[in-house]
Design a protein around this motif. Structure first.
Motif, PDB file in Angstrom:
ATOM      1  N   MET A  59       5.028 -27.141  36.984  1.00 16.96           N
ATOM      2  CA  MET A  59       3.649 -27.405  36.596  1.00 16.96           C
ATOM      3  C   MET A  59       3.299 -26.416  35.496  1.00 16.96           C
ATOM      4  O   MET A  59       3.538 -25.216  35.623  1.00 16.96           O
ATOM      5  CB  MET A  59       2.685 -27.206  37.766  1.00 16.96           C
ATOM      6  N   VAL A  60       2.762 -26.935  34.392  1.00 18.36           N
ATOM      7  CA  VAL A  60       2.397 -26.104  33.247  1.00 18.36           C
ATOM      8  C   VAL A  60       0.887 -26.188  33.086  1.00 18.36           C
ATOM      9  O   VAL A  60       0.348 -27.259  32.799  1.00 18.36           O
ATOM     10  CB  VAL A  60       3.096 -26.581  31.958  1.00 18.36           C
ATOM     11  N   MET A  61       0.201 -25.065  33.292  1.00 12.86           N
ATOM     12  CA  MET A  61      -1.255 -25.051  33.171  1.00 12.86           C
ATOM     13  C   MET A  61      -1.663 -24.560  31.782  1.00 12.86           C
ATOM     14  O   MET A  61      -1.170 -23.531  31.310  1.00 12.86           O
ATOM     15  CB  MET A  61      -1.883 -24.141  34.230  1.00 12.86           C
ATOM     16  N   ILE A  62      -2.543 -25.302  31.154  1.00 11.56           N
ATOM     17  CA  ILE A  62      -3.098 -24.877  29.866  1.00 11.56           C
ATOM     18  C   ILE A  62      -4.191 -23.853  30.146  1.00 11.56           C
ATOM     19  O   ILE A  62      -5.214 -24.165  30.757  1.00 11.56           O
ATOM     20  CB  ILE A  62      -3.688 -26.070  29.089  1.00 11.56           C
TER      21      ILE A  62
ATOM     22  N   HIS B 280      -1.050 -29.564  33.174  1.00  5.83           N
ATOM     23  CA  HIS B 280      -2.422 -29.519  33.689  1.00  5.83           C
ATOM     24  C   HIS B 280      -3.367 -29.066  32.573  1.00  5.83           C
ATOM     25  O   HIS B 280      -3.523 -27.873  32.299  1.00  5.83           O
ATOM     26  CB  HIS B 280      -2.479 -28.558  34.879  1.00  5.83           C
ATOM     27  N   ALA B 281      -3.979 -30.051  31.903  1.00  4.88           N
ATOM     28  CA  ALA B 281      -4.887 -29.760  30.789  1.00  4.88           C
ATOM     29  C   ALA B 281      -6.348 -29.985  31.160  1.00  4.88           C
ATOM     30  O   ALA B 281      -7.243 -29.645  30.387  1.00  4.88           O
ATOM     31  CB  ALA B 281      -4.528 -30.627  29.574  1.00  4.88           C
TER      32      ALA B 281
ATOM     33  N   VAL C  61       0.053 -21.154  30.101  1.00  2.00           N
ATOM     34  CA  VAL C  61       0.248 -20.887  28.676  1.00  2.00           C
ATOM     35  C   VAL C  61      -1.119 -20.647  28.049  1.00  2.00           C
ATOM     36  O   VAL C  61      -1.993 -21.515  28.083  1.00  2.00           O
ATOM     37  CB  VAL C  61       0.965 -22.054  27.966  1.00  2.00           C
ATOM     38  N   ARG C  62      -1.298 -19.447  27.481  1.00  2.00           N
ATOM     39  CA  ARG C  62      -2.566 -19.078  26.852  1.00  2.00           C
ATOM     40  C   ARG C  62      -2.503 -19.276  25.344  1.00  2.00           C
ATOM     41  O   ARG C  62      -1.511 -18.927  24.710  1.00  2.00           O
ATOM     42  CB  ARG C  62      -2.875 -17.601  27.103  1.00  2.00           C
ATOM     43  N   PHE C  63      -3.575 -19.793  24.783  1.00  2.00           N
ATOM     44  CA  PHE C  63      -3.726 -19.791  23.325  1.00  2.00           C
ATOM     45  C   PHE C  63      -5.203 -19.886  22.990  1.00  2.00           C
ATOM     46  O   PHE C  63      -6.045 -20.126  23.858  1.00  2.00           O
ATOM     47  CB  PHE C  63      -2.916 -20.903  22.647  1.00  2.00           C
ATOM     48  N   GLY C  64      -5.507 -19.692  21.715  1.00  2.00           N
ATOM     49  CA  GLY C  64      -6.893 -19.665  21.262  1.00  2.00           C
ATOM     50  C   GLY C  64      -7.394 -21.039  20.856  1.00  2.00           C
ATOM     51  O   GLY C  64      -7.013 -22.059  21.420  1.00  2.00           O
TER      52      GLY C  64
ATOM     53  N   ALA D 138      -7.282 -19.066  38.162  1.00  2.00           N
ATOM     54  CA  ALA D 138      -6.300 -20.149  38.287  1.00  2.00           C
ATOM     55  C   ALA D 138      -4.904 -19.663  37.913  1.00  2.00           C
ATOM     56  O   ALA D 138      -3.901 -20.035  38.552  1.00  2.00           O
ATOM     57  CB  ALA D 138      -6.717 -21.331  37.407  1.00  2.00           C
ATOM     58  N   GLU D 139      -4.811 -18.835  36.876  1.00  2.00           N
ATOM     59  CA  GLU D 139      -3.522 -18.234  36.506  1.00  2.00           C
ATOM     60  C   GLU D 139      -2.945 -17.438  37.675  1.00  2.00           C
ATOM     61  O   GLU D 139      -1.750 -17.525  37.974  1.00  2.00           O
ATOM     62  CB  GLU D 139      -3.697 -17.283  35.321  1.00  2.00           C
ATOM     63  N   MET D 140      -3.794 -16.644  38.312  1.00  2.00           N
ATOM     64  CA  MET D 140      -3.339 -15.788  39.411  1.00  2.00           C
ATOM     65  C   MET D 140      -2.792 -16.623  40.560  1.00  2.00           C
ATOM     66  O   MET D 140      -1.789 -16.263  41.187  1.00  2.00           O
ATOM     67  CB  MET D 140      -4.498 -14.890  39.891  1.00  2.00           C
ATOM     68  N   TYR D 141      -3.432 -17.766  40.842  1.00  2.00           N
ATOM     69  CA  TYR D 141      -2.939 -18.626  41.915  1.00  2.00           C
ATOM     70  C   TYR D 141      -1.558 -19.173  41.560  1.00  2.00           C
ATOM     71  O   TYR D 141      -0.636 -19.166  42.397  1.00  2.00           O
ATOM     72  CB  TYR D 141      -3.913 -19.781  42.172  1.00  2.00           C
ATOM     73  N   CYS D 142      -1.409 -19.640  40.317  1.00  2.00           N
ATOM     74  CA  CYS D 142      -0.103 -20.168  39.895  1.00  2.00           C
ATOM     75  C   CYS D 142       0.955 -19.063  39.913  1.00  2.00           C
ATOM     76  O   CYS D 142       2.105 -19.295  40.306  1.00  2.00           O
ATOM     77  CB  CYS D 142      -0.209 -20.779  38.496  1.00  2.00           C
ATOM     78  N   GLN D 143       0.586 -17.861  39.471  1.00  2.00           N
ATOM     79  CA  GLN D 143       1.522 -16.729  39.506  1.00  2.00           C
ATOM     80  C   GLN D 143       1.990 -16.438  40.921  1.00  2.00           C
ATOM     81  O   GLN D 143       3.190 -16.271  41.179  1.00  2.00           O
ATOM     82  CB  GLN D 143       0.835 -15.466  38.969  1.00  2.00           C
ATOM     83  N   ALA D 144       1.031 -16.367  41.844  1.00  2.00           N
ATOM     84  CA  ALA D 144       1.366 -16.026  43.220  1.00  2.00           C
ATOM     85  C   ALA D 144       2.242 -17.105  43.861  1.00  2.00           C
ATOM     86  O   ALA D 144       3.209 -16.798  44.564  1.00  2.00           O
ATOM     87  CB  ALA D 144       0.081 -15.828  44.031  1.00  2.00           C
TER      88      ALA D 144
END
Length: 636
Positions: free
Chosen positions: A414-417, A374-375, A462-465, A436-442
């Motif tokens: 599902m992998v969220m960018i 999911h980009a 996945v977090r990056f700069g 959005a991260e929190m929803y995927c975590q839960a």
């Protein structure tokens, strides 16, 4: 090993050659051993009886050791070792034949003898090798002759012997055309005074001016310089080499790293090549094991990150790829690019907005993906500060739609960018991404808790700069400003950012997915990429100006415009209240941020949906602040 159904006429001709060579080697060994008397003619009838069975066995040995399927044009040391192995196996077979089957049962004495068998081993190696080596040398001289045509540019290679050797092989094989190597400059003292595939090492990296001047005096001017991967290591000072080469008026190219999986080819040297810290070593076999044969969906597949993920999953052997993109030009561009690369995957592109829940649900249900990347997102910080309700619709509700659709379609993962701006966010981009991260975590947590023995779907972020040369990044912006004559605009003299290449970021995203889908379910749903050392933006601007042959402050002005809404001077990789841990994968860390329960999240989501419908911005901001209480805590 090659299947029989894949063999061609060429393979059968090679097998025939090897049979004739083996026959000749056996007869030659007998003749040399027994030519002094009648022993040769006495043994000939029995030898002719044995020969058909021995040759039939030989064909099997040739096939097992890939002698019949190796192209003679590229014969090398591993192929020579295979020839030695074949000769050794056949020699042992003759030894067994002489000592076990023939001598005691037929003649009462040894038929071949040890001397004959030893002779056979040497002659067999020569017989199998001679024509192969002759053909290899013929093709080698022919390609070199073609390479040294009038339009081939005299070229100086810069880099260690190992890199130069790969490039020279590419020239000899015809993969790299229209350059003729005249010398090598190596940073290694051990390479000095040596030759690499008949090309001399002429000196070190500091000798470039002297070498170019020497060739010019001899009326053999060097017109091109090729920088190999070893020159882009920080200690080699690639920026200095590039500037000196450009001052000499030669064309400068680079050869990409072989670890990236790229074929040897020449590309222009970009400023991005000079910004990189040493890349993490990627386990490409691991990535291929995850992707090969899978059905993959990429949302936002026409964007910078999305299109690169599309290219990587195709390269790693995905069977089917569905690209979801709401921009028609971007969708057309990525599908055309993948088609031009000759992708073997079945590729389909569909116009879709991730805000449209029903369409996303329907497309995923029809496609039945194994993995969803999911980009798709709205990512430009100043724009989202102004139109932040649009960020809520796309980054929060769009991500919820994608996660729910992937689950309903039976995906494995599902992998969220995500972004480093989600850590203690000070911008609406970071805030919406953190939600959005929190929803995927839960959702990931609830699936794990209710899965029992069944392996549940994984939802990870996945977090990056910043990624170099992506849409909206500073590098293409600075390039355009320099080409226009300036000024180059920087928001603040102390502004610092992390950078990595799109290729490395995407490979590490897929690597994170392999960890999440490992045999033992990892108790991790948020991953953070190692971004290396931060880069000061004003330093980046000055380097880009100098690499263009201009002087900062003289030819091109640098203007500080002030920080924009939602920005902070220094990005952070982990929150102060966020435990982190190593996961044993190079370049990736695990974050364990606060994880509100799904029941609480659903209340916030319902309230957000109602507030969005009323365009009640005050309520929206209050809900988001409740959900992410650290919002704004580190604002610069």
């Amino acid at each position: 090993m090659t299947r029989l159904s894949h063999l061609t006429l060429r393979n059968f001709m090679i097998a025939l050659h090897d049979l004739l060579a083996t026959t000749a080697a056996l007869f030659a060994a007998f003749y040399l051993r027994f030519e002094g008397g009648e022993g040769f003619y006495d043994r000939l009838p029995l030898l002719l009886q044995i020969l058909p069975y021995f040759l039939a066995f030989s064909v099997v040995v040739f096939f097992i050791f890939n002698l019949t399927t190796t192209k003679w044009r590229f014969i090398s040391l591993p192929d020579a070792m295979n020839i030695i192995r074949v000769a050794s196996v056949l020699t042992v077979a003759l030894l067994a034949l002489d000592y076990i089957f023939v001598a005691p049962n037929v003649r009462g004495a040894f038929f071949l003898g040890k001397v004959t068998i030893v002779l056979y081993w040497f002659i067999e190696i020569f017989a199998l090798s001679a024509l192969r080596m002759a053909y290899r040398y013929f093709r080698y001289t022919r390609v070199r002759r073609h390479a040294r045509t009038e339009d081939a540019a005299p070229t100086l290679l810069i880099g260690r012997a190992a890199d130069a050797e790969v490039l020279l092989r590419g020239i000899e094989s015809g993969a790299i055309k229209r350059i003729w190597p005249v010398g090598v400059l190596s940073p290694s003292n051990a390479d000095r005074g040596q030759s690499i595939r008949n090309v001399p090492v002429l000196g070190g990296l500091d000798d470039i001016e002297d070498v170019v001047a020497d060739f010019a005096k001899r009326n053999k001017p060097i017109t091109r310089v090729v920088m190999t991967p070893s020159v882009f290591e920080p200690e080699a000072h690639p920026e200095s080499i590039l500037m000196r080469a450009r001052k000499l008026g030669v064309i400068v190219n680079r050869m990409p790293s072989l670890e990236s999986g790229d074929a040897p080819r020449l590309t222009a040297v970009a400023v991005e090549d000079l910004l990189l810290r040493p890349s993490e070593k990627i386990d490409y076999a691991r990535l291929e094991a995850l992707i090969r044969g899978k059905a993959v969906i990429v949302t936002g597949g026409g964007g910078s990150i999305g299109s690169e993920i599309c290219e990587r999953v195709v390269a790693f052997g995905a069977a089917r790829l569905l690209i979801l993109e709401n921009s028609e030009p971007a969708l057309y561009a990525v599908t055309e690019t993948l088609a031009a690369h000759g992708a073997h995957a079945a590729i389909e592109g569909r116009i879709a907005d991730i805000r449209d829940r029903e369409r996303v649900m329907r497309l995923m249900a029809e496609f039945k993906p194994d993995i969803v990347f999911h980009a798709a997102a709205l990512k430009h910080v100043p724009i989202l500060e102004r139109d932040w309700s649009e960020g809520v619709k796309t980054n929060i509700f769009g991500s919820i739609n994608v996660a729910d659709a992937a689950l309903a379609a039976g995906a494995e993962a599902m992998v969220m960018i995500s972004t480093d701006k989600a850590i203690e966010p000070v911008s609406m981009l970071g805030l919406t991404k953190r939600f959005a991260e929190m929803y995927c975590q839960a959702l990931d947590h609830d699936l794990a808790a209710g899965s029992g023995a069944k392996r549940p779907m994984r939802l990870i972020s996945v977090r990056f700069g910043n990624v170099l040369a992506s849409n909206g990044s500073v590098v293409p912006k600075f390039k355009a400003q320099i080409e226009a004559g300036g000024p180059v605009t920087v928001t603040h003299p102390d502004m610092v950012r992390y950078f990595m290449t799109i290729r490395e970021a995407c490979d590490l995203v897929i690597t994170a997915a392999t960890h999440a889908l490992g045999a033992a379910r990892a108790d991790v749903s948020v991953y953070v990429l190692n971004m290396g050392q931060p880069v000061k933006i004003v330093d980046l601007a000055e380097r880009m100006i100098r690499l263009s042959g201009l002087q900062p402050g003289y030819d091109i002005e640098i203007v500080f415009t002030g920080m924009r809404p939602g920005e902070r001077l220094h990005e952070i990789l982990f929150a102060s209240e966020e435990p982190t841990r190593e996961i044993g994968v190079a370049g990736i860390m695990a974050a364990q941020p606060n994880e509100p329960p799904m029941q609480t999240l659903r209340k916030w989501i319902t309230a957000l949906d109602q507030a969005i419908a009323r365009d009640d911005r005050a309520t929206i901001r209050t809900i988001l602040k409740d959900a992410v209480p650290e919002f704004g805590s580190t604002a610069a």
